[in-house]
Design a protein around this motif. Structure first.
Motif, PDB file in Angstrom:
ATOM      1  N   GLY A  29      10.353  17.450  10.154  1.00 31.67           N
ATOM      2  CA  GLY A  29       9.307  17.306   9.161  1.00 31.67           C
ATOM      3  C   GLY A  29       8.116  16.579   9.769  1.00 31.67           C
ATOM      4  N   ASN A  30       7.092  16.359   8.980  1.00 31.83           N
ATOM      5  CA  ASN A  30       5.919  15.637   9.455  1.00 31.83           C
ATOM      6  C   ASN A  30       6.174  14.136   9.448  1.00 31.83           C
ATOM      7  OD1 ASN A  30       4.081  17.807   9.957  1.00 31.83           O
ATOM      8  ND2 ASN A  30       3.853  18.064   7.740  1.00 31.83           N
ATOM      9  N   ASP A  97      15.043  19.760  -1.478  1.00 31.82           N
ATOM     10  CA  ASP A  97      14.992  20.917  -2.371  1.00 31.82           C
ATOM     11  C   ASP A  97      15.701  20.570  -3.679  1.00 31.82           C
ATOM     12  OD1 ASP A  97      15.320  23.432  -3.623  1.00 31.82           O
ATOM     13  OD2 ASP A  97      15.344  24.452  -1.691  1.00 31.82           O
ATOM     14  N   PRO A  98      15.064  20.748  -4.831  1.00 31.95           N
ATOM     15  CA  PRO A  98      15.728  20.445  -6.108  1.00 31.95           C
ATOM     16  C   PRO A  98      16.919  21.362  -6.383  1.00 31.95           C
ATOM     17  CG  PRO A  98      13.628  21.551  -6.488  1.00 31.95           C
ATOM     18  CD  PRO A  98      13.677  21.211  -5.027  1.00 31.95           C
ATOM     19  N   PHE A  99      16.948  22.513  -5.711  1.00 31.36           N
ATOM     20  CA  PHE A  99      18.069  23.442  -5.866  1.00 31.36           C
ATOM     21  C   PHE A  99      18.575  23.846  -4.476  1.00 31.36           C
ATOM     22  CE2 PHE A  99      15.125  24.091  -9.427  1.00 31.36           C
ATOM     23  CZ  PHE A  99      15.946  23.720 -10.479  1.00 31.36           C
ATOM     24  N   LEU A 220       6.788  23.521   4.935  1.00 34.06           N
ATOM     25  CA  LEU A 220       7.714  24.142   3.998  1.00 34.06           C
ATOM     26  C   LEU A 220       8.867  23.195   3.657  1.00 34.06           C
ATOM     27  CD1 LEU A 220       7.789  27.726   5.525  1.00 34.06           C
ATOM     28  CD2 LEU A 220       6.690  27.019   3.386  1.00 34.06           C
ATOM     29  N   ALA A 221       9.301  22.410   4.649  1.00 34.82           N
ATOM     30  CA  ALA A 221      10.354  21.424   4.394  1.00 34.82           C
ATOM     31  C   ALA A 221       9.858  20.368   3.413  1.00 34.82           C
ATOM     32  CB  ALA A 221      10.803  20.768   5.695  1.00 34.82           C
ATOM     33  N   LEU A 228      13.609  29.057   3.054  1.00 31.34           N
ATOM     34  CA  LEU A 228      12.830  29.632   4.151  1.00 31.34           C
ATOM     35  C   LEU A 228      13.132  28.942   5.473  1.00 31.34           C
ATOM     36  CD1 LEU A 228       9.327  30.064   2.444  1.00 31.34           C
ATOM     37  CD2 LEU A 228      11.009  31.841   2.923  1.00 31.34           C
ATOM     38  N   VAL A 229      13.274  27.632   5.446  1.00 31.41           N
ATOM     39  CA  VAL A 229      13.451  26.865   6.687  1.00 31.41           C
ATOM     40  C   VAL A 229      14.844  27.063   7.279  1.00 31.41           C
ATOM     41  CG1 VAL A 229      13.386  24.572   7.736  1.00 31.41           C
ATOM     42  CG2 VAL A 229      11.768  25.157   5.916  1.00 31.41           C
TER      43      VAL A 229
END
Length: 259
Positions: A29-30, A97-99, A220-221, A228-229
């Motif tokens: 991640g960033n 991710d919430p899901f 995206l993360a 997607l990741v």
């Protein structure tokens, strides 16, 4: 290929005897704003910057470069790790991710989700301790220059003990990128780096459609788009593992369909 649970017999054998191979790839991640600022401040300003305006512009440029490379900084978090082994494939993820996904179409892998990077690292360490030995070969793509240093740094950042397999010089290690440049190409033999997609193409390995690029993964993360990741990280891992097997003579002659 649909999701399947890891083979119980293979798992048992790995625990008893140790994995032969641990091929992995990570997505980061960033880094935080604080870490980006620190990196910008550490950047040496060009000698030609003399005036107050030139120094100001040089500092702005240094900060922008740190922003652009934030996912590559030492303190940038590891968001996803995909592993291919001789006893099955596993993905570790702490993408917010919430899901969070537990299975995905066309992925033959177990997916493990965690709320924090630290929890993910602890679970990975326990998994490695149960299944790897000093004979387990580490496989990666530019893993000497990026993936392994990032993983070592992550454990130390969290004040966690390193997994034994990640201690430098402990296990055999095959860096597909480095080996390709040294022994499998004349076209790129003088290069320091080459992309996985290039190696995939030059070796005639199966192609897959990429919906994102590595540069997209940190954003995206951060947006919680694990769907997607994770596949991107998984496919890079599987391609690296296939390249390794071809490059080490572990795959017999094959005939393409329709040939």
């Amino acid at each position: 290929m649909c999701h399947t649970e890891p083979n119980v017999l293979q798992e048992a054998q790995a625990i008893n005897n140790g994995l032969k191979h641990f091929c992995f790839d990570i997505e980061t991640g960033n880094a935080s704003v604080e870490d980006i600022s620190t990196k910008a401040q550490e950047t040496k300003l060009p000698a030609k910057a003399k005036t107050e305006e030139e120094i100001k512009n040089a500092k702005i440029e240094a900060y922008q470069k740190a922003v652009d490379k934030s996912a590559l900084l030492d303190r940038a978090p590891v968001m996803c790790l995909a592993a291919a082994t001789d006893a099955g494939n596993v993905v570790w993820s702490c993408i917010p991710d919430p899901f969070p996904v537990k299975t995905m179409p066309n992925m033959n892998a177990e997916i493990r989700n965690f709320k924090t990077e630290k929890e993910m690292l602890i679970d990975l360490r326990e998994w490695l301790a149960e299944r790897t030995s000093p004979a387990t070969e580490i496989i990666g793509f530019n893993s000497r220059g990026f993936d392994l240093p990032k993983m070592r740094n992550a454990y130390i950042r969290h004040k966690l003990q390193l997994p034994a397999i990640f201690v430098p010089g402990t296990n055999p290690h095959f860096d597909v990128m480095k080996e390709y440049i040294c022994y499998y190409t004349t076209e790129f033999s003088r290069e320091q780096f080459v992309k996985l997609k290039t190696v995939q193409s030059r070796l005639g390995l199966p192609q897959y459609k990429e919906f994102i690029s590595g540069a997209d993964a940190p954003r995206l993360a951060a947006e919680g788009k694990s769907k997607l990741v994770i596949p991107y990280c998984y496919m890079d891992t599987m391609t690296t593992y296939l390249a390794y097997k071809f490059m080490t003579g572990q795959i017999e002659d094959t005939t393409e369909q329709g040939a």
